[in-house]
Motif scaffolding. Structure first.
Motif, PDB file in Angstrom:
ATOM      1  N   ILE A 276     115.006 -36.319   1.518  1.00  0.00           N
ATOM      2  CA  ILE A 276     116.326 -36.896   1.801  1.00  0.00           C
ATOM      3  C   ILE A 276     116.816 -36.446   3.172  1.00  0.00           C
ATOM      4  N   ALA A 277     116.649 -35.178   3.493  1.00  0.00           N
ATOM      5  CA  ALA A 277     117.083 -34.666   4.797  1.00  0.00           C
ATOM      6  C   ALA A 277     116.307 -35.323   5.931  1.00  0.00           C
ATOM      7  N   SER A 278     115.013 -35.529   5.738  1.00  0.00           N
ATOM      8  CA  SER A 278     114.219 -36.157   6.799  1.00  0.00           C
ATOM      9  C   SER A 278     114.602 -37.622   6.979  1.00  0.00           C
ATOM     10  N   LEU A 279     114.897 -38.330   5.892  1.00  0.00           N
ATOM     11  CA  LEU A 279     115.332 -39.728   6.014  1.00  0.00           C
ATOM     12  C   LEU A 279     116.678 -39.828   6.711  1.00  0.00           C
ATOM     13  N   ILE A 280     117.580 -38.903   6.413  1.00  0.00           N
ATOM     14  CA  ILE A 280     118.871 -38.892   7.105  1.00  0.00           C
ATOM     15  C   ILE A 280     118.666 -38.615   8.589  1.00  0.00           C
ATOM     16  N   GLY A 281     117.753 -37.694   8.909  1.00  0.00           N
ATOM     17  CA  GLY A 281     117.458 -37.401  10.310  1.00  0.00           C
ATOM     18  C   GLY A 281     116.904 -38.607  11.044  1.00  0.00           C
TER      19      GLY A 281
ATOM     20  N   ALA B  82     117.408 -41.738  10.266  1.00  0.00           N
ATOM     21  CA  ALA B  82     118.497 -42.704  10.412  1.00  0.00           C
ATOM     22  C   ALA B  82     119.428 -42.323  11.563  1.00  0.00           C
ATOM     23  N   ILE B  83     119.719 -41.039  11.696  1.00  0.00           N
ATOM     24  CA  ILE B  83     120.591 -40.586  12.787  1.00  0.00           C
ATOM     25  C   ILE B  83     119.929 -40.817  14.134  1.00  0.00           C
ATOM     26  N   ILE B  84     118.640 -40.516  14.232  1.00  0.00           N
ATOM     27  CA  ILE B  84     117.928 -40.724  15.496  1.00  0.00           C
ATOM     28  C   ILE B  84     117.886 -42.207  15.848  1.00  0.00           C
ATOM     29  N   GLY B  85     117.624 -43.047  14.847  1.00  0.00           N
ATOM     30  CA  GLY B  85     117.596 -44.491  15.100  1.00  0.00           C
ATOM     31  C   GLY B  85     118.947 -45.022  15.538  1.00  0.00           C
ATOM     32  N   ALA B  86     120.004 -44.576  14.877  1.00  0.00           N
ATOM     33  CA  ALA B  86     121.353 -45.026  15.247  1.00  0.00           C
ATOM     34  C   ALA B  86     121.730 -44.532  16.638  1.00  0.00           C
ATOM     35  N   ALA B  87     121.375 -43.288  16.956  1.00  0.00           N
ATOM     36  CA  ALA B  87     121.698 -42.744  18.276  1.00  0.00           C
ATOM     37  C   ALA B  87     120.941 -43.487  19.372  1.00  0.00           C
ATOM     38  N   THR B  88     119.700 -43.835  19.106  1.00  0.00           N
ATOM     39  CA  THR B  88     118.917 -44.588  20.088  1.00  0.00           C
ATOM     40  C   THR B  88     119.515 -45.968  20.316  1.00  0.00           C
ATOM     41  N   LEU B  89     119.847 -46.646  19.222  1.00  0.00           N
ATOM     42  CA  LEU B  89     120.438 -47.977  19.332  1.00  0.00           C
ATOM     43  C   LEU B  89     121.798 -47.922  20.007  1.00  0.00           C
ATOM     44  N   LEU B  90     122.620 -46.962  19.617  1.00  0.00           N
ATOM     45  CA  LEU B  90     123.947 -46.818  20.206  1.00  0.00           C
ATOM     46  C   LEU B  90     123.845 -46.387  21.663  1.00  0.00           C
ATOM     47  N   GLY B  91     122.897 -45.528  21.978  1.00  0.00           N
ATOM     48  CA  GLY B  91     122.718 -45.071  23.351  1.00  0.00           C
ATOM     49  C   GLY B  91     122.352 -46.204  24.286  1.00  0.00           C
ATOM     50  N   THR B  92     121.470 -47.083  23.824  1.00  0.00           N
ATOM     51  CA  THR B  92     121.085 -48.243  24.626  1.00  0.00           C
ATOM     52  C   THR B  92     122.271 -49.162  24.841  1.00  0.00           C
ATOM     53  N   SER B  93     123.040 -49.389  23.795  1.00  0.00           N
ATOM     54  CA  SER B  93     124.213 -50.238  23.896  1.00  0.00           C
ATOM     55  C   SER B  93     125.244 -49.642  24.850  1.00  0.00           C
ATOM     56  N   LEU B  94     125.480 -48.336  24.739  1.00  0.00           N
ATOM     57  CA  LEU B  94     126.434 -47.684  25.631  1.00  0.00           C
ATOM     58  C   LEU B  94     125.955 -47.709  27.078  1.00  0.00           C
ATOM     59  N   SER B  95     124.680 -47.527  27.271  1.00  0.00           N
ATOM     60  CA  SER B  95     124.127 -47.574  28.628  1.00  0.00           C
ATOM     61  C   SER B  95     124.352 -48.946  29.251  1.00  0.00           C
TER      62      SER B  95
END
Length: 52
Positions: free
Chosen positions: A22-27, A29-42
């Motif tokens: 569960i902890a690894s799946l949450i990790g 998901a967080i990495i994927g969201a941060a990557t997607l959000l980072g690209t959008s913010l950039s």
């Protein structure tokens, strides 16, 4: 043989593995969201920068 049966009946190891999964799946998901959000913010900052 008794020790082997008690080892198979012990559920604490399975619980620890489940919590780890569960902890690894949450990790992930967080990495994927941060990557997607980072690209959008950039892209947003680059658009604002070019308009300035």
């Amino acid at each position: 043989m008794s020790m082997f049966k008690s080892f198979l009946a012990d559920k604490s190891g399975a619980t620890a593995i489940e919590y780890g999964l569960i902890a690894s799946l949450i990790g992930v998901a967080i990495i994927g969201a941060a990557t997607l959000l980072g690209t959008s913010l950039s892209n947003t900052f680059n658009t604002v920068s070019s308009h300035l």
